[in-house]
Structures are given as structure tokens and as C-alpha cells.
Design a protein around this motif. Sequence first.
Motif, mmCIF file in Angstrom:
data_model
loop_
_atom_site.group_PDB
_atom_site.id
_atom_site.type_symbol
_atom_site.label_atom_id
_atom_site.label_comp_id
_atom_site.label_asym_id
_atom_site.label_seq_id
_atom_site.Cartn_x
_atom_site.Cartn_y
_atom_site.Cartn_z
ATOM 1 N N LYS A 89 0.810 -1.209 0.000
ATOM 2 C CA LYS A 89 0.000 0.000 0.000
ATOM 3 C C LYS A 89 0.852 1.270 0.000
ATOM 4 C CE LYS A 89 -3.944 -2.169 2.323
ATOM 5 N NZ LYS A 89 -4.769 -2.228 1.113
ATOM 6 N N THR A 90 2.169 1.107 0.018
ATOM 7 C CA THR A 90 3.055 2.266 -0.029
ATOM 8 C C THR A 90 4.076 2.172 -1.165
ATOM 9 O OG1 THR A 90 4.478 1.206 1.620
ATOM 10 C CG2 THR A 90 2.825 2.777 2.430
ATOM 11 N N ASP A 91 4.664 0.999 -1.370
ATOM 12 C CA ASP A 91 5.723 0.857 -2.376
ATOM 13 C C ASP A 91 5.219 0.902 -3.808
ATOM 14 O OD1 ASP A 91 7.551 0.705 -0.379
ATOM 15 O OD2 ASP A 91 7.949 -1.442 -0.559
ATOM 16 N N TYR A 92 3.909 0.825 -4.008
ATOM 17 C CA TYR A 92 3.391 0.877 -5.367
ATOM 18 C C TYR A 92 3.762 2.195 -6.054
ATOM 19 C CZ TYR A 92 -0.369 3.954 -3.732
ATOM 20 O OH TYR A 92 -1.075 4.993 -3.202
ATOM 21 N N ARG A 93 4.002 3.241 -5.272
ATOM 22 C CA ARG A 93 4.376 4.523 -5.891
ATOM 23 C C ARG A 93 5.726 4.404 -6.598
ATOM 24 N NH1 ARG A 93 1.356 8.855 -4.752
ATOM 25 N NH2 ARG A 93 -0.239 8.667 -3.118
ATOM 26 N N ASN A 94 6.657 3.666 -6.001
ATOM 27 C CA ASN A 94 7.947 3.417 -6.644
ATOM 28 C C ASN A 94 7.735 2.623 -7.918
ATOM 29 O OD1 ASN A 94 10.631 2.946 -7.288
ATOM 30 N ND2 ASN A 94 10.961 1.463 -5.654
ATOM 31 N N LEU A 95 6.882 1.603 -7.822
ATOM 32 C CA LEU A 95 6.598 0.759 -8.977
ATOM 33 C C LEU A 95 6.063 1.579 -10.143
ATOM 34 C CD1 LEU A 95 6.093 -2.161 -10.185
ATOM 35 C CD2 LEU A 95 3.793 -1.918 -9.257
ATOM 36 N N TYR A 96 5.015 2.340 -9.886
ATOM 37 C CA TYR A 96 4.391 3.087 -10.975
ATOM 38 C C TYR A 96 5.221 4.309 -11.387
ATOM 39 C CZ TYR A 96 0.397 0.030 -10.693
ATOM 40 O OH TYR A 96 -0.406 -1.084 -10.723
ATOM 41 N N GLY A 97 6.072 4.785 -10.494
ATOM 42 C CA GLY A 97 6.994 5.848 -10.886
ATOM 43 C C GLY A 97 7.954 5.380 -11.965
ATOM 44 N N ARG A 98 8.366 4.122 -11.876
ATOM 45 C CA ARG A 98 9.234 3.554 -12.907
ATOM 46 C C ARG A 98 8.508 3.413 -14.243
ATOM 47 N NH1 ARG A 98 13.629 -0.036 -11.082
ATOM 48 N NH2 ARG A 98 14.017 0.276 -8.864
ATOM 49 N N LEU A 99 7.182 3.369 -14.168
ATOM 50 C CA LEU A 99 6.387 3.088 -15.361
ATOM 51 C C LEU A 99 5.630 4.321 -15.868
ATOM 52 C CD1 LEU A 99 4.907 -0.307 -14.133
ATOM 53 C CD2 LEU A 99 6.707 0.005 -15.842
ATOM 54 N N LYS A 100 6.094 5.504 -15.500
ATOM 55 C CA LYS A 100 5.334 6.706 -15.836
ATOM 56 C C LYS A 100 5.246 6.959 -17.342
ATOM 57 C CE LYS A 100 9.148 10.031 -15.409
ATOM 58 N NZ LYS A 100 9.568 11.285 -14.757
ATOM 59 N N ASP A 101 6.167 6.374 -18.121
ATOM 60 C CA ASP A 101 6.130 6.562 -19.568
ATOM 61 C C ASP A 101 5.528 5.367 -20.298
ATOM 62 O OD1 ASP A 101 7.388 9.100 -19.435
ATOM 63 O OD2 ASP A 101 9.334 8.117 -19.218
ATOM 64 N N ALA A 102 5.046 4.383 -19.552
ATOM 65 C CA ALA A 102 4.490 3.171 -20.161
ATOM 66 C C ALA A 102 2.967 3.261 -20.203
ATOM 67 C CB ALA A 102 4.917 1.940 -19.375
ATOM 68 N N PRO A 103 2.355 2.892 -21.324
ATOM 69 C CA PRO A 103 0.884 2.960 -21.419
ATOM 70 C C PRO A 103 0.174 2.038 -20.437
ATOM 71 C CG PRO A 103 1.875 2.793 -23.605
ATOM 72 C CD PRO A 103 2.970 2.550 -22.618
ATOM 73 N N LEU A 104 0.774 0.871 -20.153
ATOM 74 C CA LEU A 104 0.150 -0.111 -19.249
ATOM 75 C C LEU A 104 -1.303 -0.375 -19.650
ATOM 76 C CD1 LEU A 104 1.480 1.103 -15.776
ATOM 77 C CD2 LEU A 104 2.440 -0.653 -17.273
ATOM 78 N N ALA A 105 -1.504 -0.590 -20.932
ATOM 79 C CA ALA A 105 -2.857 -0.723 -21.467
ATOM 80 C C ALA A 105 -3.494 -2.053 -21.085
ATOM 81 C CB ALA A 105 -2.820 -0.606 -22.994
ATOM 82 N N VAL A 106 -4.822 -2.044 -20.994
ATOM 83 C CA VAL A 106 -5.544 -3.306 -20.946
ATOM 84 C C VAL A 106 -5.297 -4.029 -22.269
ATOM 85 C CG1 VAL A 106 -7.336 -2.423 -19.408
ATOM 86 C CG2 VAL A 106 -7.659 -2.268 -21.885
ATOM 87 N N SER A 107 -5.561 -5.318 -22.307
ATOM 88 C CA SER A 107 -5.420 -6.056 -23.553
ATOM 89 C C SER A 107 -6.519 -5.626 -24.527
ATOM 90 C CB SER A 107 -5.532 -7.564 -23.300
ATOM 91 O OG SER A 107 -6.846 -7.904 -22.896
ATOM 92 N N ARG A 108 -6.323 -5.944 -25.799
ATOM 93 C CA ARG A 108 -7.362 -5.648 -26.792
ATOM 94 C C ARG A 108 -8.666 -6.349 -26.420
ATOM 95 N NH1 ARG A 108 -5.236 -3.669 -31.880
ATOM 96 N NH2 ARG A 108 -2.953 -3.519 -31.803
ATOM 97 N N GLU A 109 -8.541 -7.573 -25.917
ATOM 98 C CA GLU A 109 -9.731 -8.339 -25.550
ATOM 99 C C GLU A 109 -10.456 -7.694 -24.368
ATOM 100 O OE1 GLU A 109 -6.973 -10.649 -27.887
ATOM 101 O OE2 GLU A 109 -6.688 -9.613 -25.970
ATOM 102 N N THR A 110 -9.684 -7.239 -23.384
ATOM 103 C CA THR A 110 -10.306 -6.590 -22.230
ATOM 104 C C THR A 110 -10.940 -5.266 -22.638
ATOM 105 O OG1 THR A 110 -8.794 -7.659 -20.678
ATOM 106 C CG2 THR A 110 -9.910 -5.670 -19.910
ATOM 107 N N GLY A 111 -10.293 -4.552 -23.543
ATOM 108 C CA GLY A 111 -10.888 -3.314 -24.052
ATOM 109 C C GLY A 111 -12.241 -3.574 -24.694
ATOM 110 N N ALA A 112 -12.303 -4.609 -25.532
ATOM 111 C CA ALA A 112 -13.576 -4.957 -26.167
ATOM 112 C C ALA A 112 -14.615 -5.335 -25.112
ATOM 113 C CB ALA A 112 -13.365 -6.111 -27.154
ATOM 114 N N LEU A 113 -14.178 -6.070 -24.082
ATOM 115 C CA LEU A 113 -15.085 -6.456 -23.001
ATOM 116 C C LEU A 113 -15.644 -5.218 -22.300
ATOM 117 C CD1 LEU A 113 -16.296 -8.614 -21.042
ATOM 118 C CD2 LEU A 113 -14.168 -8.396 -19.717
ATOM 119 N N LEU A 114 -14.810 -4.233 -22.043
ATOM 120 C CA LEU A 114 -15.264 -3.021 -21.356
ATOM 121 C C LEU A 114 -16.366 -2.328 -22.160
ATOM 122 C CD1 LEU A 114 -11.852 -1.531 -20.175
ATOM 123 C CD2 LEU A 114 -13.543 -2.747 -18.788
ATOM 124 N N TYR A 115 -16.149 -2.198 -23.454
ATOM 125 C CA TYR A 115 -17.170 -1.571 -24.287
ATOM 126 C C TYR A 115 -18.454 -2.386 -24.265
ATOM 127 C CZ TYR A 115 -19.759 -0.017 -28.358
ATOM 128 O OH TYR A 115 -20.764 0.432 -29.186
#
Length: 221
Positions: free
Chosen positions: A46-72
Motif C-alpha cells: 500500500k506504499t511501495d506501489y508509488r515506486n513501482l508506478y513511478g518507474r512506469l510513468k512513460d508506459a501505457p500499461l494498457a488493458v489487452s485488446r480483448e479486455t478493451g472490447a469487453l469493457l465496451y
Amino acid sequence: MTTPTITLLAPLLDRLFDQDEASRGATRAAFADVTDADRVRMMRSKTDYRNLYGRLKDAPLAVSRETGALLYMLARSSRATAIVEFGTSFGISTLHLAAGLRDNGGGRLVTTEFEPSKAARARENLSAGGLLDLVDIREGDALKTLGADLPDTIDLVLLDGAKALYPEILDLVESHLNPGAIIIADNADDSPDYLARVRKPGSGYMSTPFAEDVELSVRIT
């Protein structure tokens, strides 16, 4: 016949998914000095996730194409008019959800992202897709940004931010959930506390694993 918004978005979504796939190597390189065990610990903390996502600030981290279709599909089939999203990133999942709202006749999507540069990219992508008018992008800590001014009733929730916070985000939105409201939790295996809660008999939810590492839950009370 009116062309569905999701069809009109296909070129934009293809480009964004291609960019996500092209970034995978750089994403892996960002964790070259992190063991798998440490990555899991950071993901579930609940605290270290900030370090994790700080490393990924330039990454889209997108859902999969299949999950995107599911959301719609879920937004459309539930006739959702009020949606909350935890974890905007570059707005790929947001585009799918907002397309559902547009094709349902309109509504409001509240989404939150603590990395300002990602929120800016999401605004650009939603503007390019002609959907920005449906979306309220809130920058900052989701425990604060989702703590007030939510829709009175919520039809659908997407959890795709810091996995350790899934239970806390559910706490914030729960009193607003319509009976039958749908909750999609991406990478849910990294949030065991959340899974235990929504799968517990008598919790007020029916919940089941759906697709790859996606938990699909429905509010039944």
C-alpha cells in the motif's frame, strides 16, 4: 444506420495498442534491477506501489485488446450512464468505456490518475477520439480524488490502478453502486484482499475470474 463509436475509434485504438506493444521492451528494462519477488511485493504494497508506478510513468500499461472490447460490451449491454475508473494511464481503457457511454446516449465517466503526464496524454487521446466531453479526469491520489463528487448512482467500475488499493477504492464507491452494477478488476490476482472480499458468500457480490487475470463482479444487493 449510425456507425458505433467503437468502430469509428478503431484507427486510434490500433495506434495506441501498437504503441503499447512497442513499449514492452522499455518497460521490462525499467525493472532490470528488480527481482520478481520484489516486483510482486511492490505491486501488493500500500506504499511501495508509488515506486513501482513511478518507474512506469512513460508506459501505457494498457488493458489487452480483448479486455478493451469487453469493457465496451459491458458498458453497452448494461446501458451504463455513470462509470468510475481507477487508473487512467494513457486513456485506452477510458476510450472504450466512453465509447460505450456515447453509444448509450451519453453519461459521465469519472477517472483518476496520479501521474500528471499520463493524465495529459489521456486528455489528448480522448480529445482525438471526440469523447473528452464525457470524461472527468482527476489528477492525484485516488483515495482523495474519488472521495467526493461521485455520481449518485454508479453502473460500472473499472479497477486498473495500484492493485493494493482495490479494497479501499471499492469502499469509496460501494454506497453509490446500483444493484446489478458491474465491477471489472484487471490484474486482480495481485489484490488477494480484494478477491477475498468480493468472493466471500454474503458479501453482496457475485464474482468470478473472467479472461486472463480479470475478475468480473456484480453487485447483487
